[in-house]
Design an enzyme around this catalytic site. Sequence first.
Site, PDB file in Angstrom:
ATOM      1  N   ARG A  58       9.694  31.212 -14.405  1.00  0.00           N
ATOM      2  CA  ARG A  58       9.614  30.355 -13.267  1.00  0.00           C
ATOM      3  C   ARG A  58       8.432  30.604 -12.460  1.00  0.00           C
ATOM      4  NH1 ARG A  58      13.596  30.404  -7.803  1.00  0.00           N
ATOM      5  NH2 ARG A  58      12.914  28.332  -6.839  1.00  0.00           N
ATOM      6  N   HIS A  62       5.719  27.604 -11.571  1.00  0.00           N
ATOM      7  CA  HIS A  62       5.173  27.265 -10.203  1.00  0.00           C
ATOM      8  C   HIS A  62       3.670  27.339  -9.742  1.00  0.00           C
ATOM      9  CE1 HIS A  62       9.318  27.152  -7.952  1.00  0.00           C
ATOM     10  NE2 HIS A  62       9.454  26.664  -9.053  1.00  0.00           N
ATOM     11  N   ASN A  92       8.882  28.654  -3.189  1.00  0.00           N
ATOM     12  CA  ASN A  92       8.544  29.861  -3.737  1.00  0.00           C
ATOM     13  C   ASN A  92       9.390  31.026  -2.956  1.00  0.00           C
ATOM     14  OD1 ASN A  92       6.985  28.791  -5.565  1.00  0.00           O
ATOM     15  ND2 ASN A  92       5.283  28.852  -4.383  1.00  0.00           N
ATOM     16  N   HIS A 212      15.889  26.152 -17.955  1.00  0.00           N
ATOM     17  CA  HIS A 212      17.143  26.276 -17.136  1.00  0.00           C
ATOM     18  C   HIS A 212      18.339  26.921 -18.171  1.00  0.00           C
ATOM     19  CE1 HIS A 212      16.453  23.670 -13.338  1.00  0.00           C
ATOM     20  NE2 HIS A 212      15.741  24.869 -13.426  1.00  0.00           N
TER      21      HIS A 212
END
Length: 347
Positions: A58, A62, A92, A212
Site C-alpha cells: 500500500r 501511495h 496516509n 486488496h
Amino acid sequence: MGNFGTVLLAALAFLGSSHADLVMNFYAKSCPKAEEIVLDFVKLHIPNAPLLAAALIRMHFHDCFVRGCDASILLNSTTASGNQTEKAAAPNLTIRGFDFIDRVKSLVEVECPGTVSCADIIALVARDSIVTTGGPFWRVPTGRRDGLISNATEALNNIPAPTSNFSTLQTDFAIKGLDLKDLVLLSGKSNAVYVKCFLSLLISFLADKGAHTIGVAHCSSFSNCLYNFTGVGDEDPALDSEYAANLKARKCKTANDTTTIVEMDPGSFRTFDLDYYTLLTKRRGLFQSDAALTTSSTTKAYITQFLKGSLKDFYAEFALAMEKMGRVEVKTRSVGEIRKHCAVVNG
C-alpha cells in the site's frame, strides 16, 4: 499540432526516457549486495508479521501516485517551515511500515553509503514482502532517485479514495499511465474499485486490492456504506444485505468505530489469491472503490477472466501491472537525490 499536443509529446518523451533509465540489477557494480540485503531482512521479519506485507505494498502504491515513485511518502513534516508532508495527509495516516523501511535503509547504508535510493528500497521491499507471504514475484528494475518535495495536499488530491466512483478511478489511473486492466489488478491494490459504498467496502486503498486480496481495513474507511450512505442514516443498496448485516452485528457495531479492523478478503486475508474477485461478484467488497469495478463492462470482464483462469495466470498479469506502476513518473539520472536518511532530504 498546437500547444497542448506539443506539451503532451514532451511529457511522454520525458516519461519514456525516465522509464528507460530503470534497469534490472542497477546496483550490480555500485552495491552488488543491495538487493540481497533487502530480501534477507524481509525474509527474516515478514513471516512474523505477515499483515505488514499488505501495508508495504500500500505504501508503494501511495508513493507512486504522488509525484511518482520517489519515496516522497517517507519525508517527515518540518516544524520550521510549517510544511505538512504526504505522511500527514488523511489517506496516509494509517500507513504502516515506515520504521521497516528505515531499518532496511540503515543496513544498505552500512554496506554502500549514499548509493541506494529509498524509492528503490520501497519498491523492492513491497515485492519481496508479497513473495515471502506466498504471493507473486514481479521484476523490479532499479535506478530510481528520491524526490525533494512532499506535500500533504498533493497526497489528498492524487491518491484514489475508497469512496471514488468508476469515472474518477479511471481518470486517476489514466493520469499515471495505467489502464482499466491495471485498475482491476491493482485493486484486487490498490489502492485500488468503486459504485458508492459497494465500491467503498472493496480499496482501503491499492492499499490493498489484487492488492486488496491481502490485508485488513478499519471500519471508519467504509462505515458510511453501512450507516449513512446518502446522509439520511441509510445503507448502500448495492451492498449485499446479509453481508452488511453481519458486519454491523459482528464487526462495525457503531457508525463512529475508528479502531475495529475487518478482513478485506474474509477467510484468506493473509494469502494472495483470487477470493477478492469472487467476493466482488457477490457484492461483498469492503469499499465503494472495489464495488466500482463491477459497474464497468470492461472491468467486469477482466474480473470474470481472472476468475476463469488459473492463479498462475493471475499472478503473471498482476506482476506486469506492478512493474508498470513501479515505473510511474520515476526520477533518474541527475533528478532528485539519494537520501542518506529516508525521512529527511540531504543537507
